[in-house]
Design a protein around this motif. Sequence first.
Motif, PDB file in Angstrom:
ATOM      1  N   ALA A  85       1.256  11.454   1.171  1.00 22.66           N
ATOM      2  CA  ALA A  85       1.733  10.197   0.596  1.00 22.66           C
ATOM      3  C   ALA A  85       0.745   9.728  -0.455  1.00 22.66           C
ATOM      4  CB  ALA A  85       1.902   9.129   1.680  1.00 22.66           C
ATOM      5  N   LEU A  86       1.242   8.903  -1.372  1.00 21.99           N
ATOM      6  CA  LEU A  86       0.435   8.245  -2.393  1.00 21.99           C
ATOM      7  C   LEU A  86       0.749   6.758  -2.352  1.00 21.99           C
ATOM      8  CD1 LEU A  86       1.286  10.907  -5.070  1.00 21.99           C
ATOM      9  CD2 LEU A  86      -1.037  10.503  -4.281  1.00 21.99           C
ATOM     10  N   PHE A  87      -0.239   5.932  -2.649  1.00 20.10           N
ATOM     11  CA  PHE A  87      -0.022   4.481  -2.562  1.00 20.10           C
ATOM     12  C   PHE A  87      -1.077   3.764  -3.394  1.00 20.10           C
ATOM     13  CE2 PHE A  87      -2.819   5.766   0.882  1.00 20.10           C
ATOM     14  CZ  PHE A  87      -3.846   4.837   0.836  1.00 20.10           C
ATOM     15  N   ALA A  88      -0.927   2.459  -3.523  1.00 13.53           N
ATOM     16  CA  ALA A  88      -1.915   1.632  -4.219  1.00 13.53           C
ATOM     17  C   ALA A  88      -2.092   0.330  -3.456  1.00 13.53           C
ATOM     18  CB  ALA A  88      -1.470   1.357  -5.657  1.00 13.53           C
ATOM     19  N   VAL A  89      -3.328  -0.159  -3.444  1.00 11.59           N
ATOM     20  CA  VAL A  89      -3.647  -1.407  -2.751  1.00 11.59           C
ATOM     21  C   VAL A  89      -4.660  -2.183  -3.578  1.00 11.59           C
ATOM     22  CG1 VAL A  89      -3.191  -0.517  -0.428  1.00 11.59           C
ATOM     23  CG2 VAL A  89      -5.489  -0.297  -1.399  1.00 11.59           C
ATOM     24  N   PRO A  90      -4.714  -3.514  -3.406  1.00 10.37           N
ATOM     25  CA  PRO A  90      -5.749  -4.294  -4.088  1.00 10.37           C
ATOM     26  C   PRO A  90      -7.137  -3.948  -3.557  1.00 10.37           C
ATOM     27  CG  PRO A  90      -4.468  -5.674  -2.599  1.00 10.37           C
ATOM     28  CD  PRO A  90      -3.787  -4.349  -2.642  1.00 10.37           C
ATOM     29  N   SER A  91      -8.160  -4.155  -4.375  1.00 10.40           N
ATOM     30  CA  SER A  91      -9.515  -3.756  -4.001  1.00 10.40           C
ATOM     31  C   SER A  91     -10.009  -4.464  -2.743  1.00 10.40           C
ATOM     32  CB  SER A  91     -10.468  -4.025  -5.171  1.00 10.40           C
ATOM     33  OG  SER A  91     -10.423  -5.394  -5.555  1.00 10.40           O
ATOM     34  N   ARG A  92      -9.493  -5.662  -2.466  1.00 10.86           N
ATOM     35  CA  ARG A  92      -9.913  -6.375  -1.253  1.00 10.86           C
ATOM     36  C   ARG A  92      -9.549  -5.620   0.016  1.00 10.86           C
ATOM     37  NH1 ARG A  92      -5.152  -8.295   0.644  1.00 10.86           N
ATOM     38  NH2 ARG A  92      -3.542  -8.854  -0.899  1.00 10.86           N
ATOM     39  N   ALA A  93      -8.559  -4.712  -0.081  1.00 14.10           N
ATOM     40  CA  ALA A  93      -8.121  -3.956   1.092  1.00 14.10           C
ATOM     41  C   ALA A  93      -8.748  -2.565   1.150  1.00 14.10           C
ATOM     42  CB  ALA A  93      -6.597  -3.831   1.077  1.00 14.10           C
ATOM     43  N   GLU A  94      -9.632  -2.236   0.207  1.00  5.55           N
ATOM     44  CA  GLU A  94     -10.121  -0.861   0.108  1.00  5.55           C
ATOM     45  C   GLU A  94     -10.833  -0.399   1.377  1.00  5.55           C
ATOM     46  OE1 GLU A  94     -13.026   1.972  -2.650  1.00  5.55           O
ATOM     47  OE2 GLU A  94     -12.483  -0.063  -3.330  1.00  5.55           O
ATOM     48  N   GLU A  95     -11.707  -1.191   1.929  1.00 10.63           N
ATOM     49  CA  GLU A  95     -12.463  -0.741   3.100  1.00 10.63           C
ATOM     50  C   GLU A  95     -11.571  -0.603   4.327  1.00 10.63           C
ATOM     51  OE1 GLU A  95     -15.460   0.568   2.940  1.00 10.63           O
ATOM     52  OE2 GLU A  95     -15.118   0.208   0.800  1.00 10.63           O
ATOM     53  N   THR A  96     -10.605  -1.495   4.467  1.00  2.31           N
ATOM     54  CA  THR A  96      -9.651  -1.380   5.569  1.00  2.31           C
ATOM     55  C   THR A  96      -8.866  -0.086   5.459  1.00  2.31           C
ATOM     56  OG1 THR A  96      -9.406  -3.772   5.794  1.00  2.31           O
ATOM     57  CG2 THR A  96      -7.606  -2.420   6.641  1.00  2.31           C
ATOM     58  N   VAL A  97      -8.395   0.208   4.261  1.00  4.15           N
ATOM     59  CA  VAL A  97      -7.614   1.427   4.046  1.00  4.15           C
ATOM     60  C   VAL A  97      -8.495   2.664   4.202  1.00  4.15           C
ATOM     61  CG1 VAL A  97      -6.333   2.722   2.294  1.00  4.15           C
ATOM     62  CG2 VAL A  97      -5.887   0.286   2.613  1.00  4.15           C
ATOM     63  N   ARG A  98      -9.729   2.588   3.739  1.00  2.00           N
ATOM     64  CA  ARG A  98     -10.641   3.720   3.882  1.00  2.00           C
ATOM     65  C   ARG A  98     -10.827   4.076   5.359  1.00  2.00           C
ATOM     66  NH1 ARG A  98     -14.111   5.937   0.349  1.00  2.00           N
ATOM     67  NH2 ARG A  98     -13.783   4.186  -1.106  1.00  2.00           N
ATOM     68  N   ALA A  99     -10.958   3.043   6.192  1.00  2.00           N
ATOM     69  CA  ALA A  99     -11.127   3.284   7.624  1.00  2.00           C
ATOM     70  C   ALA A  99      -9.887   3.937   8.228  1.00  2.00           C
ATOM     71  CB  ALA A  99     -11.441   1.970   8.338  1.00  2.00           C
TER      72      ALA A  99
END
Length: 386
Positions: A85-99
Motif C-alpha cells: 500500500a501507499l499513503f500520505a499523512v501530515p508530519s504530525r502523525a509521522e512518528e505514530t505511523v513509523r511505529a
Amino acid sequence: MVQDQNGFYGQIVPRTDFAALLADDSFTPLPDDWVVGAADIVSSTAEIAAGRYKTVNMIGAAVIAAVANGLGGEAFPFVFEGDGALFAVPSRAEETVRAQLAALRRWADAEFGITLRAALIPIGDIRAAGLDLQVARFAPSGGADYAMFSGGGLAWAEARMKAGEYSVPQAAEGVAPDLTGLSCRWDNLKSRNGLILSLVVRPVTGADPAGFRAVAAQVVDLASGLSRGGHPVPPQGPAPHWAPGTLDFEARARRDGRPLWRHRLRLLLSHLAISGLMRTGARVGRFDPARYRAAISLNADFRKFDDGLKMTLDCDPATRDRIEAVLSIGAEAGLIRYGMVEQEEALITCFVPSALRDDHVHFVDGAAGGYASAARRLDSKLSDRT
C-alpha cells in the motif's frame, strides 16, 4: 473513518464520476510538510507462485488498517497495491505511523515468514526531485471514498523504498500492530462475463501527460460498456460463502502474543454465528446482513488512479481484446507502459471499523496474482492468458 473537515484532506470534495478524474483540475497538491508512506512484500512473486496471494493481499491491506487505527480513524489518502500500500499523512502523525510500520514488519515476519519493507519519504524530497504529488477523492458510494494520486511522486517514492532508501526498521520482538477491523472471510468471486482482468497502465516518463490521459480515457470508456462497468462484486454483495484459511490469518492478526488456538476458536464461533445471519438475512439489533453485503459492492475499490490507471474488471473476451488493442497502440506510440493478467476469479479484502456503519472499505484484486503480477509485466506488450 472520521472526517477531519478542518484538515487538508477533509476539505477535498469527493467526486462521483470516475472518468471525470482524467480532467486537469481534478487533483490538488499535497502540503509540503506531509510524508508519503510505502510498504510492500519482498519476493511477492514467489509468494504468489506458492498459492499465498490471499495472504499477500491481506498483508497489503494490513498496512492501511494499521495506519488508520494508529490515526484513531482520521481519514487519510491511501491506495491499495495488491502486495502492499501507499499513503500520505501530515508530519504530525509521522512518528505514530513509523511505529505502526515497524510493528507491521515484525508481525509479517514472525507470523508468516514474509519480509515486508516500508519507508517514509518527505514530500519535500519528492518535489526536490522534480516531481509532484497530487490527490483527489473518488466516492463510489455515499458511504466510502478512496484517494486517487497523480504527479509522478508516488511512483518515485515506491522506487526509493525498493532501493532501500528511507527505510523503516522492524520493531522489537513482541511488538504488534493494531489490525482491528481487518478481515475478509468471503470466498473468491467468480467471473460472470468470462474472465477477471487485472490491468496496470503507467505513463512513460517524459511523455506528454495528455497522451496518457487520452489512452486511459479510452480504456475507461471501454470498461464502462461492460455490465455494471466491469464491477466484479455482484450488486447484492458476495455470496455468503467463506474462504478457507482466512480465520487463521485473522487469528494471527489479533492474538497479541496469546495462544493461537484460543483466537481460532473464538473466531470460529463468531464465524458460525455471522455465517448463519448472512445466509438467513436475519437482522440482529442495528445489524442488517443484506444492507451490509450490498454496501460491500457499493464501496468496492476495483478501479483507481495512482500515477497511472489500475482496474480489476469482470470482463468478456471481446472487450479484453479491444482494451489490449488500445493499450498496444499507446505503448507503440511511446505514451504508456502496461501489464495485464487474466484470472478466473477475483478476491476481496476488507477493512471494517464498524459493521453498523456504511463506511467500511473493500479492496478487489485478481485472485491469481492480480495487480502485483500485472505490474511486473509493465515493460511487456503481452498479456497473460491463462
